[in-house]
Design a protein around this motif. Structure first.
Motif, PDB file in Angstrom:
ATOM      1  N   ARG A 126       0.818  -1.224   0.000  1.00  0.00           N
ATOM      2  CA  ARG A 126       0.000   0.000   0.000  1.00  0.00           C
ATOM      3  C   ARG A 126       0.845   1.263   0.000  1.00  0.00           C
ATOM      4  NH1 ARG A 126      -5.331  -0.928   0.923  1.00  0.00           N
ATOM      5  NH2 ARG A 126      -5.918  -3.016   1.639  1.00  0.00           N
ATOM      6  N   GLN A 127       2.077   1.161   0.496  1.00  0.00           N
ATOM      7  CA  GLN A 127       2.967   2.330   0.504  1.00  0.00           C
ATOM      8  C   GLN A 127       3.777   2.453  -0.785  1.00  0.00           C
ATOM      9  OE1 GLN A 127       2.707   0.220   3.316  1.00  0.00           O
ATOM     10  NE2 GLN A 127       1.213   1.729   4.064  1.00  0.00           N
ATOM     11  N   GLY A 128       3.585   1.524  -1.727  1.00  0.00           N
ATOM     12  CA  GLY A 128       4.305   1.580  -2.986  1.00  0.00           C
ATOM     13  C   GLY A 128       5.678   0.951  -2.943  1.00  0.00           C
ATOM     14  N   CYS A 129       5.995   0.208  -1.876  1.00  0.00           N
ATOM     15  CA  CYS A 129       7.314  -0.424  -1.756  1.00  0.00           C
ATOM     16  C   CYS A 129       7.315  -1.764  -2.483  1.00  0.00           C
ATOM     17  CB  CYS A 129       7.669  -0.623  -0.289  1.00  0.00           C
ATOM     18  SG  CYS A 129       7.776   0.910   0.657  1.00  0.00           S
ATOM     19  N   PHE A 130       8.417  -2.064  -3.156  1.00  0.00           N
ATOM     20  CA  PHE A 130       8.536  -3.317  -3.882  1.00  0.00           C
ATOM     21  C   PHE A 130       8.774  -4.479  -2.920  1.00  0.00           C
ATOM     22  CE2 PHE A 130       9.847  -0.261  -7.222  1.00  0.00           C
ATOM     23  CZ  PHE A 130       8.934  -0.622  -8.194  1.00  0.00           C
ATOM     24  N   TYR A 131       8.416  -5.660  -3.398  1.00  0.00           N
ATOM     25  CA  TYR A 131       8.657  -6.882  -2.632  1.00  0.00           C
ATOM     26  C   TYR A 131      10.138  -7.233  -2.719  1.00  0.00           C
ATOM     27  CZ  TYR A 131       8.317 -11.790  -1.236  1.00  0.00           C
ATOM     28  OH  TYR A 131       8.470 -13.002  -0.620  1.00  0.00           O
ATOM     29  N   ARG A 132      10.799  -7.358  -1.587  1.00  0.00           N
ATOM     30  CA  ARG A 132      12.232  -7.643  -1.536  1.00  0.00           C
ATOM     31  C   ARG A 132      12.429  -9.157  -1.514  1.00  0.00           C
ATOM     32  NH1 ARG A 132      14.686  -3.026   2.590  1.00  0.00           N
ATOM     33  NH2 ARG A 132      13.916  -1.210   1.412  1.00  0.00           N
ATOM     34  N   LEU A 133      12.498  -9.713  -2.698  1.00  0.00           N
ATOM     35  CA  LEU A 133      12.518 -11.156  -2.846  1.00  0.00           C
ATOM     36  C   LEU A 133      13.731 -11.776  -2.172  1.00  0.00           C
ATOM     37  CD1 LEU A 133      11.460 -13.796  -4.123  1.00  0.00           C
ATOM     38  CD2 LEU A 133      12.750 -13.190  -6.188  1.00  0.00           C
ATOM     39  N   GLY A 134      14.927 -11.278  -2.499  1.00  0.00           N
ATOM     40  CA  GLY A 134      16.141 -11.874  -1.954  1.00  0.00           C
ATOM     41  C   GLY A 134      16.181 -11.861  -0.439  1.00  0.00           C
ATOM     42  N   GLU A 135      15.802 -10.735   0.157  1.00  0.00           N
ATOM     43  CA  GLU A 135      15.827 -10.631   1.612  1.00  0.00           C
ATOM     44  C   GLU A 135      14.821 -11.572   2.255  1.00  0.00           C
ATOM     45  OE1 GLU A 135      15.335  -6.634   2.830  1.00  0.00           O
ATOM     46  OE2 GLU A 135      16.957  -5.844   1.561  1.00  0.00           O
ATOM     47  N   GLU A 136      13.632 -11.649   1.669  1.00  0.00           N
ATOM     48  CA  GLU A 136      12.597 -12.510   2.242  1.00  0.00           C
ATOM     49  C   GLU A 136      12.991 -13.980   2.157  1.00  0.00           C
ATOM     50  OE1 GLU A 136       9.909 -11.690   3.855  1.00  0.00           O
ATOM     51  OE2 GLU A 136      10.255  -9.543   3.643  1.00  0.00           O
ATOM     52  N   VAL A 137      13.558 -14.380   1.026  1.00  0.00           N
ATOM     53  CA  VAL A 137      13.968 -15.776   0.880  1.00  0.00           C
ATOM     54  C   VAL A 137      15.129 -16.088   1.821  1.00  0.00           C
ATOM     55  CG1 VAL A 137      14.954 -17.463  -0.714  1.00  0.00           C
ATOM     56  CG2 VAL A 137      13.118 -15.958  -1.478  1.00  0.00           C
ATOM     57  N   ALA A 138      16.097 -15.180   1.922  1.00  0.00           N
ATOM     58  CA  ALA A 138      17.232 -15.405   2.815  1.00  0.00           C
ATOM     59  C   ALA A 138      16.768 -15.535   4.260  1.00  0.00           C
ATOM     60  CB  ALA A 138      18.235 -14.262   2.675  1.00  0.00           C
ATOM     61  N   ARG A 139      15.799 -14.720   4.659  1.00  0.00           N
ATOM     62  CA  ARG A 139      15.279 -14.793   6.025  1.00  0.00           C
ATOM     63  C   ARG A 139      14.576 -16.137   6.259  1.00  0.00           C
ATOM     64  NH1 ARG A 139      12.304 -10.686   5.706  1.00  0.00           N
ATOM     65  NH2 ARG A 139      13.927  -9.189   6.284  1.00  0.00           N
TER      66      ARG A 139
END
Length: 366
Positions: free
Chosen positions: A305-318
């Protein structure tokens, strides 16, 4: 409306029928509501089949006559309301016939869309080409159920090849271009020993497809496609050959973390004439158990909703740090799918594909 697999659409109109009859019988003669029974076949028309609606229409008429005749003559609603209930019942049955026909037509169109999807994105058997894989495809147009994203695995005498890509634009034109590329890939990946030749065949195919659409006078013929072409050589299990055509490079996801493979120097398919040389085939090392994660821009460009992109690499690494088992292709694809939908609140702005593939960590004999 179903309960344990059985249709319960008859319950609301039946309760309404009984409620109106009981309420009318227990009110005073100055307040008659039996004519409201015309609502019963109308509700049935929205929830039941044609025969069910016809049954409720007859029940409504019989109930009206029975309840109304039980009152003294001066309190009876009489012929005008009987005509109202009769006409309403007939119209309800006719409306149900139209609704059922429309539903059958819609289901037929959905079957056509599903067949088209299976033709473009054919189902991949487990372990196809000696690879563990999992694919998730979410069309932004839920009615069409298919779009311009594509993926496939093609085993052959020269190793197993994988193609994941995204045709620019939407609509049936994008589906046509994706089908053309997949058809060429399935033949070239099987017959051609050199992965670079497969890449050239894909470039030639998209150019030919654009020429055909232009000859037809269509204005949507200037399409291109980003893609990643992978080859798993049989002579070197710890490596993968990769050609990137202007696409988001794959992520190598393993128990030790997440790393991004080189982006390469290839332009999108259809724009090869702008490059001074053909794209380079790079042989890249893979650690045992590493899974290659490929996504289209429906994932990388998903916004909250704030217009921020999905941070794929960070989410997968976490996720891998919390549970190394997430590297398994099926779990990894499901995790990225759920994370993308959660990030954008279920509002997909583009077709979304998540594809995870790896060599089995412990290959079986044969």
């Amino acid at each position: 409306m179903r309960l344990r697999g059985r249709s319960m659409g008859w319950v609301p109109p039946l309760l309404l029928l009984a409620g109106i009859a009981v309420a009318d019988y227990n009110t005073t003669g100055e307040f008659r509501i039996i004519s409201w029974i015309v609502l019963v076949p109308g509700i049935a028309a929205a929830l039941c089949g044609v025969w069910g609606t016809a049954v409720f229409a007859v029940l409504a008429l019989l109930t009206y006559v029975t309840v109304d005749s039980a009152w003294p003559h001066q309190y009876q609603t009489g012929l005008p309301d009987f005509i109202l209930v009769t006409v309403g019942s007939v119209l309800a049955v006719a409306a149900c016939v139209i609704r059922v026909r429309g539903e059958r037509r819609m289901l037929h169109m959905r079957d056509i869309a599903d067949t088209t999807r299976r033709t473009v994105l054919r189902p991949l058997p487990p372990g196809w080409g000696g690879l563990e894989h999992a694919g998730v495809y979410l069309a932004s147009d839920t009615e069409a159920r298919v779009g311009g994203d594509f993926y496939d695995i093609q085993p052959g005498p020269h190793g197993t090849r994988v193609l994941v890509g995204d045709v620019q634009g939407k609509g049936l034109g994008a589906v046509e271009a994706a089908a053309a590329l997949l058809g060429t890939f399935r033949e070239a990946a099987y017959h051609e020993p050199d992965l670079a030749t497969v890449a050239e065949r894909l470039e030639t195919r998209i150019v030919r497809h654009r020429g055909h659409t232009a000859a037809l006078g269509r204005t949507d013929g200037d399409r291109f496609a980003t893609a990643v072409l992978l080859g798993f050589p049989e002579d070197e299990p710890g490596a993968v050959d990769a050609v990137v055509f202007g696409h988001e490079p794959p992520l190598a996801v393993g128990p030790d973390g997440v790393r991004q493979l080189p982006a390469g120097d290839g332009l999108p398919l259809g724009l090869g004439e702008l490059a001074p040389h053909r794209p380079t085939v790079r042989r890249l090392p893979l650690a045992p158990g590493e899974t290659l994660l490929l996504v289209t821009d429906g994932v990388t460009e998903a916004r909250d909703r704030q217009g921020c992109f999905y941070r794929l690499g960070e989410e997968v690494a976490r996720a891998v740090a919390a549970d190394p088992g997430v590297t398994e292709p099926r779990r990894l694809a499901a995790h990225v799918r759920d994370g993308t939908l959660r990030h954008c609140g279920g509002r997909l702005a583009d077709d979304t594909t998540v594809f995870a593939v790896r060599r089995p960590p412990h290959p079986r004999d044969g």
